[in-house]
Design a protein around this motif. Structure first.
Motif, PDB file in Angstrom:
ATOM      1  N   GLY A  60      18.911  71.303   1.152  1.00  0.00           N
ATOM      2  CA  GLY A  60      20.221  71.751   0.700  1.00  0.00           C
ATOM      3  C   GLY A  60      20.696  71.110  -0.575  1.00  0.00           C
ATOM      4  N   LEU A  61      19.898  71.203  -1.597  1.00  0.00           N
ATOM      5  CA  LEU A  61      20.236  70.690  -2.917  1.00  0.00           C
ATOM      6  C   LEU A  61      21.337  71.534  -3.541  1.00  0.00           C
ATOM      7  CD1 LEU A  61      18.907  68.451  -4.753  1.00  0.00           C
ATOM      8  CD2 LEU A  61      17.660  70.310  -5.842  1.00  0.00           C
ATOM      9  N   GLY A  62      22.207  70.907  -4.328  1.00  0.00           N
ATOM     10  CA  GLY A  62      23.261  71.639  -5.021  1.00  0.00           C
ATOM     11  C   GLY A  62      23.389  71.187  -6.463  1.00  0.00           C
ATOM     12  N   PRO A  63      24.296  71.779  -7.219  1.00  0.00           N
ATOM     13  CA  PRO A  63      24.406  71.480  -8.646  1.00  0.00           C
ATOM     14  C   PRO A  63      24.832  70.050  -8.950  1.00  0.00           C
ATOM     15  CG  PRO A  63      26.198  72.917  -7.921  1.00  0.00           C
ATOM     16  CD  PRO A  63      25.214  72.852  -6.800  1.00  0.00           C
ATOM     17  N   SER A  64      25.442  69.353  -7.998  1.00  0.00           N
ATOM     18  CA  SER A  64      25.902  67.976  -8.249  1.00  0.00           C
ATOM     19  C   SER A  64      24.953  66.921  -7.683  1.00  0.00           C
ATOM     20  CB  SER A  64      27.297  67.769  -7.637  1.00  0.00           C
ATOM     21  OG  SER A  64      28.240  68.666  -8.181  1.00  0.00           O
ATOM     22  N   THR A  65      24.009  67.323  -6.852  1.00  0.00           N
ATOM     23  CA  THR A  65      23.242  66.355  -6.062  1.00  0.00           C
ATOM     24  C   THR A  65      22.473  65.357  -6.917  1.00  0.00           C
ATOM     25  OG1 THR A  65      22.966  68.084  -4.379  1.00  0.00           O
ATOM     26  CG2 THR A  65      21.621  66.101  -4.165  1.00  0.00           C
ATOM     27  N   ILE A  66      21.719  65.829  -7.886  1.00  0.00           N
ATOM     28  CA  ILE A  66      20.860  64.934  -8.668  1.00  0.00           C
ATOM     29  C   ILE A  66      21.690  63.909  -9.426  1.00  0.00           C
ATOM     30  CG2 ILE A  66      19.134  64.812 -10.506  1.00  0.00           C
ATOM     31  CD1 ILE A  66      18.102  65.950  -7.859  1.00  0.00           C
ATOM     32  N   GLU A 121      23.464  58.217 -10.109  1.00  0.00           N
ATOM     33  CA  GLU A 121      24.540  57.234 -10.198  1.00  0.00           C
ATOM     34  C   GLU A 121      24.416  56.159  -9.124  1.00  0.00           C
ATOM     35  OE1 GLU A 121      27.980  59.637  -9.779  1.00  0.00           O
ATOM     36  OE2 GLU A 121      27.806  60.563 -11.774  1.00  0.00           O
ATOM     37  N   ARG A 122      23.748  56.468  -8.030  1.00  0.00           N
ATOM     38  CA  ARG A 122      23.629  55.535  -6.915  1.00  0.00           C
ATOM     39  C   ARG A 122      22.292  54.819  -6.877  1.00  0.00           C
ATOM     40  NH1 ARG A 122      27.397  58.891  -6.553  1.00  0.00           N
ATOM     41  NH2 ARG A 122      29.221  58.553  -5.224  1.00  0.00           N
ATOM     42  N   GLY A 123      21.492  54.952  -7.915  1.00  0.00           N
ATOM     43  CA  GLY A 123      20.264  54.177  -8.026  1.00  0.00           C
ATOM     44  C   GLY A 123      19.036  54.784  -7.394  1.00  0.00           C
ATOM     45  N   TYR A 124      19.133  56.012  -6.930  1.00  0.00           N
ATOM     46  CA  TYR A 124      17.935  56.663  -6.394  1.00  0.00           C
ATOM     47  C   TYR A 124      16.973  56.962  -7.541  1.00  0.00           C
ATOM     48  CZ  TYR A 124      19.949  57.282  -1.749  1.00  0.00           C
ATOM     49  OH  TYR A 124      20.473  57.063  -0.496  1.00  0.00           O
ATOM     50  N   GLY A 148      17.004  62.181 -15.034  1.00  0.00           N
ATOM     51  CA  GLY A 148      16.794  60.774 -14.749  1.00  0.00           C
ATOM     52  C   GLY A 148      16.068  60.468 -13.458  1.00  0.00           C
ATOM     53  N   LEU A 149      15.832  61.476 -12.617  1.00  0.00           N
ATOM     54  CA  LEU A 149      15.106  61.271 -11.366  1.00  0.00           C
ATOM     55  C   LEU A 149      13.735  61.937 -11.426  1.00  0.00           C
ATOM     56  CD1 LEU A 149      17.943  60.433 -10.213  1.00  0.00           C
ATOM     57  CD2 LEU A 149      17.215  61.508  -8.075  1.00  0.00           C
ATOM     58  N   ILE A 150      12.853  61.490 -10.551  1.00  0.00           N
ATOM     59  CA  ILE A 150      11.592  62.185 -10.314  1.00  0.00           C
ATOM     60  C   ILE A 150      11.862  63.231  -9.248  1.00  0.00           C
ATOM     61  CG2 ILE A 150       9.219  61.970  -9.478  1.00  0.00           C
ATOM     62  CD1 ILE A 150       9.529  58.906 -10.264  1.00  0.00           C
ATOM     63  N   GLU A 151      11.532  64.481  -9.523  1.00  0.00           N
ATOM     64  CA  GLU A 151      11.610  65.529  -8.504  1.00  0.00           C
ATOM     65  C   GLU A 151      10.204  65.798  -8.006  1.00  0.00           C
ATOM     66  OE1 GLU A 151      12.763  67.697  -5.691  1.00  0.00           O
ATOM     67  OE2 GLU A 151      14.348  67.023  -7.064  1.00  0.00           O
ATOM     68  N   LEU A 152       9.989  65.617  -6.721  1.00  0.00           N
ATOM     69  CA  LEU A 152       8.677  65.822  -6.104  1.00  0.00           C
ATOM     70  C   LEU A 152       8.807  66.942  -5.083  1.00  0.00           C
ATOM     71  CD1 LEU A 152       5.758  64.902  -5.883  1.00  0.00           C
ATOM     72  CD2 LEU A 152       6.486  63.224  -4.176  1.00  0.00           C
ATOM     73  N   PRO A 177      17.735  52.560  -0.264  1.00  0.00           N
ATOM     74  CA  PRO A 177      16.662  53.565  -0.359  1.00  0.00           C
ATOM     75  C   PRO A 177      16.536  54.082  -1.784  1.00  0.00           C
ATOM     76  CG  PRO A 177      18.631  54.511   0.630  1.00  0.00           C
ATOM     77  CD  PRO A 177      18.903  53.041   0.492  1.00  0.00           C
ATOM     78  N   LEU A 178      15.308  54.426  -2.150  1.00  0.00           N
ATOM     79  CA  LEU A 178      15.032  54.932  -3.498  1.00  0.00           C
ATOM     80  C   LEU A 178      14.707  56.417  -3.512  1.00  0.00           C
ATOM     81  CD1 LEU A 178      12.797  52.021  -4.862  1.00  0.00           C
ATOM     82  CD2 LEU A 178      15.272  52.338  -5.141  1.00  0.00           C
ATOM     83  N   ALA A 179      14.358  56.973  -2.353  1.00  0.00           N
ATOM     84  CA  ALA A 179      13.969  58.384  -2.261  1.00  0.00           C
ATOM     85  C   ALA A 179      14.976  59.124  -1.392  1.00  0.00           C
ATOM     86  CB  ALA A 179      12.565  58.514  -1.672  1.00  0.00           C
ATOM     87  N   PHE A 180      15.218  60.384  -1.736  1.00  0.00           N
ATOM     88  CA  PHE A 180      16.233  61.179  -1.063  1.00  0.00           C
ATOM     89  C   PHE A 180      15.697  62.570  -0.759  1.00  0.00           C
ATOM     90  CE2 PHE A 180      19.759  64.221  -1.066  1.00  0.00           C
ATOM     91  CZ  PHE A 180      20.696  63.607  -0.252  1.00  0.00           C
ATOM     92  N   ARG A 181      16.137  63.097   0.366  1.00  0.00           N
ATOM     93  CA  ARG A 181      15.878  64.499   0.703  1.00  0.00           C
ATOM     94  C   ARG A 181      17.156  65.094   1.296  1.00  0.00           C
ATOM     95  NH1 ARG A 181      10.610  66.404   3.871  1.00  0.00           N
ATOM     96  NH2 ARG A 181       9.877  66.438   1.707  1.00  0.00           N
ATOM     97  N   ALA A 182      17.566  66.224   0.752  1.00  0.00           N
ATOM     98  CA  ALA A 182      18.685  66.951   1.333  1.00  0.00           C
ATOM     99  C   ALA A 182      18.185  67.687   2.566  1.00  0.00           C
ATOM    100  CB  ALA A 182      19.264  67.934   0.327  1.00  0.00           C
TER     101      ALA A 182
END
Length: 334
Positions: free
Chosen positions: A162-168, A173-176, A208-212, A153-158
């Motif tokens: 529940g996003l946190g300081p380490s999530t992005i 690092e995992r290619g999202y 490094g990620l797109i935040e939508l 998967p390329l897109a992620f939703r917590a």
């Protein structure tokens, strides 16, 4: 392990102007629909690892066809119980055959292994977990989705935003490539979650990620001051409701779940007139069957759910706002 509901919530900084994504002229004004494809559970009960039924997925094929008839592709943010249920995966595979819909990842920590944390409201926000445990749960979810659908998967939703300081950083690092865990202008700090009040609807680059962000639109005569007014009004009993009734500032989220259609149609008009280029809508898959969410309790609620989508699709068409697939969003953002 957690930041706890009593500690300072995670407050991501607003994007700098240089971080904002400039959509190409040819992209036009678009909208995207994200569906949180997940297990059923009692929203009023304590979190339980045993609540992993995915019976509502039986309604997904008919719902998918109805969205397709409206010209709406779905980006399905799939969590671990669904990704590990062969019958649910088979349903989603058939939907993906259209070449327009897509699968992303959605993390519900309480039903995603490893189960090294105590169950609590604060721990239901994945970003509150120790980074090593959050990473392990993301890895388990990513692996399950890759095995189920044959691609990472390329897109992620917590889950629960529940996003946190380490999530992005963990996602990068995992290619999202895209995260959609921010709910613009919402604050979950009082219940242990993050605070997004300073973040608006515009897509931006974040480490490094797109935040939508999930779109929130302020309407009313004082809508330009909406975020500040709403924040101040929350300090008063029924303050936000009073602002809305007086026609001063009304916070509208683009979802059929507890958002009246009249308010949403006006919010769409305000957003498009204000120059917003990409609107994001969202709903939960268990809402497709009455009785699984607070938003669709019976057959009448389900009829209203579909009438809501019919009206929204019609208004978007009138305003020449076209649907966007996940691939189109990633390509345009690049």
């Amino acid at each position: 392990m957690t930041n706890g509901a009593g500690q300072r919530p995670f407050r991501p900084r607003p994007p700098r102007p240089v971080d904002l994504i400039r959509w190409p002229d040819g992209f036009g004004t678009r909208f995207a629909v994200f569906c949180d494809v997940e297990e059923e559970f009692d929203w009023s009960a304590p979190f339980s690892r045993a609540a992993q039924s995915t019976s509502a997925m039986a309604a997904f094929p008919a719902a998918y066809l109805r969205f397709a008839s409206l010209g709406i592709p779905l980006t399905c943010m799939v969590d671990y119980p669904v990704a590990t249920d062969p019958a649910a995966v088979d349903v989603l595979r058939r939907a993906l055959a259209d070449g327009r819909s897509a699968v992303g990842a959605q993390l519900h920590p309480w039903v995603t292994p490893p189960f090294d944390e105590p169950l609590s409201p604060a721990n239901s926000y994945g970003g509150n977990l120790a980074p090593s445990l959050e990473a392990a749960k993301i890895d388990a979810l990513t692996s399950a989705l890759t095995k189920a659908f044959g691609q990472e998967p390329l897109a992620f939703r917590a889950g629960r935003y529940g996003l946190g300081p380490s999530t992005i950083g963990l996602l990068r690092e995992r290619g999202y490539r895209l995260d959609t865990s921010v709910r613009a202008r919402y604050d979950y700090g009082a219940v242990g979650g993050p605070d997004f009040r300073v973040i608006g609807n515009a897509a931006y680059r974040w480490d490094g990620l797109i935040e939508l962000p999930f779109s929130t639109v302020f309407t009313g005569r004082l809508r330009q001051m909406g975020p500040w007014l709403h924040r101040a009004a929350t300090q008063l009993p029924h303050g936000p409701g009073a602002l809305a009734r007086l026609g001063l500032a009304n916070r509208v989220s683009l979802t059929p779940e507890d958002m009246p259609i009249k308010e949403v149609l006006h919010a769409i008009e305000v957003a498009v007139a204000g120059g917003e280029r990409l609107l994001t809508f969202s709903f939960h898959s268990p809402s497709l069957v009455p009785g699984h969410t607070p938003f669709v309790r019976d057959a009448a609620d389900l009829r209203r759910f579909w009438a809501w989508w019919d009206a929204v699709a019609n208004r978007l068409d009138q305003l020449h706002v076209r649907a966007a697939t996940l691939d189109e969003i990633l390509q345009a953002a690049a």
